[in-house]
Design a protein around this motif. Sequence first.
Motif, PDB file in Angstrom:
ATOM      1  N   CYS A  21       0.845  -1.202   0.000  1.00  0.00           N
ATOM      2  CA  CYS A  21       0.000   0.000   0.000  1.00  0.00           C
ATOM      3  C   CYS A  21       0.876   1.247   0.000  1.00  0.00           C
ATOM      4  O   CYS A  21       0.723   2.117  -0.846  1.00  0.00           O
ATOM      5  CB  CYS A  21      -0.915   0.000   1.220  1.00  0.00           C
ATOM      6  SG  CYS A  21      -1.927   1.497   1.363  1.00  0.00           S
ATOM      7  N   ALA A  22       1.814   1.298   0.938  1.00  0.00           N
ATOM      8  CA  ALA A  22       2.688   2.461   1.066  1.00  0.00           C
ATOM      9  C   ALA A  22       4.150   2.018   1.081  1.00  0.00           C
ATOM     10  O   ALA A  22       4.466   0.893   1.476  1.00  0.00           O
ATOM     11  CB  ALA A  22       2.363   3.229   2.341  1.00  0.00           C
ATOM     12  N   ILE A  23       5.021   2.902   0.660  1.00  0.00           N
ATOM     13  CA  ILE A  23       6.453   2.646   0.772  1.00  0.00           C
ATOM     14  C   ILE A  23       6.838   2.879   2.233  1.00  0.00           C
ATOM     15  O   ILE A  23       6.822   4.010   2.722  1.00  0.00           O
ATOM     16  CB  ILE A  23       7.263   3.570  -0.161  1.00  0.00           C
ATOM     17  CG1 ILE A  23       6.883   3.326  -1.627  1.00  0.00           C
ATOM     18  CG2 ILE A  23       8.760   3.358   0.064  1.00  0.00           C
ATOM     19  CD1 ILE A  23       7.174   1.920  -2.129  1.00  0.00           C
ATOM     20  N   GLU A  24       7.158   1.785   2.931  1.00  0.00           N
ATOM     21  CA  GLU A  24       7.480   1.863   4.354  1.00  0.00           C
ATOM     22  C   GLU A  24       8.987   1.978   4.595  1.00  0.00           C
ATOM     23  O   GLU A  24       9.414   2.380   5.683  1.00  0.00           O
ATOM     24  CB  GLU A  24       6.937   0.633   5.082  1.00  0.00           C
ATOM     25  CG  GLU A  24       5.430   0.464   4.956  1.00  0.00           C
ATOM     26  CD  GLU A  24       4.934  -0.809   5.637  1.00  0.00           C
ATOM     27  OE1 GLU A  24       5.650  -1.329   6.513  1.00  0.00           O
ATOM     28  OE2 GLU A  24       3.847  -1.288   5.269  1.00  0.00           O
ATOM     29  N   PHE A  64      -0.342   6.719   9.746  1.00  0.00           N
ATOM     30  CA  PHE A  64       0.897   6.768   8.975  1.00  0.00           C
ATOM     31  C   PHE A  64       0.630   7.375   7.603  1.00  0.00           C
ATOM     32  O   PHE A  64      -0.313   6.993   6.911  1.00  0.00           O
ATOM     33  CB  PHE A  64       1.453   5.350   8.801  1.00  0.00           C
ATOM     34  CG  PHE A  64       2.634   5.249   7.875  1.00  0.00           C
ATOM     35  CD1 PHE A  64       3.902   5.586   8.315  1.00  0.00           C
ATOM     36  CD2 PHE A  64       2.473   4.829   6.561  1.00  0.00           C
ATOM     37  CE1 PHE A  64       5.000   5.495   7.467  1.00  0.00           C
ATOM     38  CE2 PHE A  64       3.559   4.731   5.708  1.00  0.00           C
ATOM     39  CZ  PHE A  64       4.831   5.069   6.159  1.00  0.00           C
ATOM     40  N   THR A  65       1.441   8.333   7.209  1.00  0.00           N
ATOM     41  CA  THR A  65       1.281   8.955   5.903  1.00  0.00           C
ATOM     42  C   THR A  65       2.478   8.750   4.980  1.00  0.00           C
ATOM     43  O   THR A  65       2.350   8.903   3.766  1.00  0.00           O
ATOM     44  CB  THR A  65       1.027  10.470   6.038  1.00  0.00           C
ATOM     45  OG1 THR A  65       2.114  11.075   6.752  1.00  0.00           O
ATOM     46  CG2 THR A  65      -0.282  10.738   6.776  1.00  0.00           C
ATOM     47  N   GLY A  66       3.641   8.416   5.528  1.00  0.00           N
ATOM     48  CA  GLY A  66       4.779   8.179   4.654  1.00  0.00           C
ATOM     49  C   GLY A  66       6.109   8.407   5.334  1.00  0.00           C
ATOM     50  O   GLY A  66       6.170   8.853   6.486  1.00  0.00           O
ATOM     51  N   ILE A  67       7.183   8.100   4.593  1.00  0.00           N
ATOM     52  CA  ILE A  67       8.540   8.238   5.140  1.00  0.00           C
ATOM     53  C   ILE A  67       9.232   9.483   4.598  1.00  0.00           C
ATOM     54  O   ILE A  67      10.416   9.705   4.848  1.00  0.00           O
ATOM     55  CB  ILE A  67       9.382   6.988   4.806  1.00  0.00           C
ATOM     56  CG1 ILE A  67       9.497   6.811   3.285  1.00  0.00           C
ATOM     57  CG2 ILE A  67       8.791   5.751   5.466  1.00  0.00           C
ATOM     58  CD1 ILE A  67      10.443   5.685   2.870  1.00  0.00           C
ATOM     59  N   GLY A  68       8.494  10.295   3.868  1.00  0.00           N
ATOM     60  CA  GLY A  68       9.066  11.471   3.216  1.00  0.00           C
ATOM     61  C   GLY A  68       8.912  11.342   1.718  1.00  0.00           C
ATOM     62  O   GLY A  68       9.239  10.300   1.153  1.00  0.00           O
ATOM     63  N   LEU A  73       9.764   8.346  -3.203  1.00  0.00           N
ATOM     64  CA  LEU A  73       9.767   8.386  -4.671  1.00  0.00           C
ATOM     65  C   LEU A  73      11.086   7.867  -5.227  1.00  0.00           C
ATOM     66  O   LEU A  73      11.111   7.169  -6.249  1.00  0.00           O
ATOM     67  CB  LEU A  73       9.512   9.809  -5.160  1.00  0.00           C
ATOM     68  CG  LEU A  73       8.066  10.294  -5.069  1.00  0.00           C
ATOM     69  CD1 LEU A  73       7.983  11.795  -5.300  1.00  0.00           C
ATOM     70  CD2 LEU A  73       7.165   9.540  -6.057  1.00  0.00           C
ATOM     71  N   LYS A  74      12.192   8.184  -4.581  1.00  0.00           N
ATOM     72  CA  LYS A  74      13.489   7.677  -5.039  1.00  0.00           C
ATOM     73  C   LYS A  74      13.535   6.156  -4.949  1.00  0.00           C
ATOM     74  O   LYS A  74      14.105   5.480  -5.819  1.00  0.00           O
ATOM     75  CB  LYS A  74      14.625   8.291  -4.231  1.00  0.00           C
ATOM     76  CG  LYS A  74      16.008   7.940  -4.797  1.00  0.00           C
ATOM     77  CD  LYS A  74      17.118   8.641  -4.044  1.00  0.00           C
ATOM     78  CE  LYS A  74      18.458   8.408  -4.748  1.00  0.00           C
ATOM     79  NZ  LYS A  74      18.781   6.983  -4.958  1.00  0.00           N
ATOM     80  N   ILE A  75      12.943   5.605  -3.902  1.00  0.00           N
ATOM     81  CA  ILE A  75      12.884   4.142  -3.776  1.00  0.00           C
ATOM     82  C   ILE A  75      12.120   3.547  -4.951  1.00  0.00           C
ATOM     83  O   ILE A  75      12.551   2.560  -5.561  1.00  0.00           O
ATOM     84  CB  ILE A  75      12.233   3.743  -2.431  1.00  0.00           C
ATOM     85  CG1 ILE A  75      13.151   4.102  -1.265  1.00  0.00           C
ATOM     86  CG2 ILE A  75      11.900   2.245  -2.413  1.00  0.00           C
ATOM     87  CD1 ILE A  75      12.509   3.958   0.104  1.00  0.00           C
ATOM     88  N   LEU A  76      10.988   4.153  -5.297  1.00  0.00           N
ATOM     89  CA  LEU A  76      10.212   3.682  -6.443  1.00  0.00           C
ATOM     90  C   LEU A  76      11.019   3.779  -7.732  1.00  0.00           C
ATOM     91  O   LEU A  76      11.025   2.859  -8.556  1.00  0.00           O
ATOM     92  CB  LEU A  76       8.920   4.485  -6.568  1.00  0.00           C
ATOM     93  CG  LEU A  76       7.792   4.122  -5.597  1.00  0.00           C
ATOM     94  CD1 LEU A  76       6.726   5.209  -5.581  1.00  0.00           C
ATOM     95  CD2 LEU A  76       7.179   2.784  -5.975  1.00  0.00           C
TER      96      LEU A  76
END
Length: 270
Positions: A21-24, A64-68, A73-76
Amino acid sequence: MESLFTKKYSSNNFFLLAGPCAIEGRDLAFSIAEKIVKITDKLEIPLIFKGSYRKANRTKADSFTGIGDEKALKILGDIGKTFNISTVTDIHETYEAALAAEYVDVLQIPAFLCRQTELLAAAAKTGKAVNIKKGQFMSGASMGFAVEKVLQENPDANVMLTERGNSFGYSDLVVDYRNIIDMKKFDVPVIMDCTHSLQRPNQTSGVTGGSPELIGTIAKAAIAVGADGLFIETHPDPANAKSDGANMLHLDNLEALLEELVRIRKAISV
């Protein structure tokens, strides 16, 4: 993007949007991607890796909304380059379109925002493919106007539509498969969101519920009806996921489900 997307959609198989769902975090995202890539390569299923870089629509203020934004986005972007696959993430405001487009191949418009003209136009302007989720309050037939908004801004845009259920009462959703048929009339790829369509939103606990045991049922019916693609959120430990764990598929169950779906696709293609 055109060559990657066109190649994937031209496959005789259904294509898959899948991921957490989200990049953790980087390690978790890469391990999920690696396993999905291995499975989809084996089954010859075109893959678009999915991960939300930020969760803007949460029930509670402390969810939780994200890690920044740029970190996620860089991880993706790195996943796309490492595994040579397309990637997709959600955008919520117009300024996010250009930001996300630097890292991913497909910009996804959340269901609640599918009527936002300026957001659709901003996504179209980037030249990236645009996946528009059908609003829980809309019919499949009415989604043609969303497609028009994107194509008006960019006539060459690759547009996809995703069915994710309709509101049923205050805290449930129901899937009407007529929507898939209606949306296919717009001559764009139509995707079934097999996980969000099983959400039970607006729970009094403040945490969205779900019925993950029915993911296979939703997916099989969608393939039988003629969906071009499937959207499945998956995680190695849904119970401890930071977002939407209640309706994600356990990663260990993904391969068996996809094997069954490939058989159904082949059967209806005869």
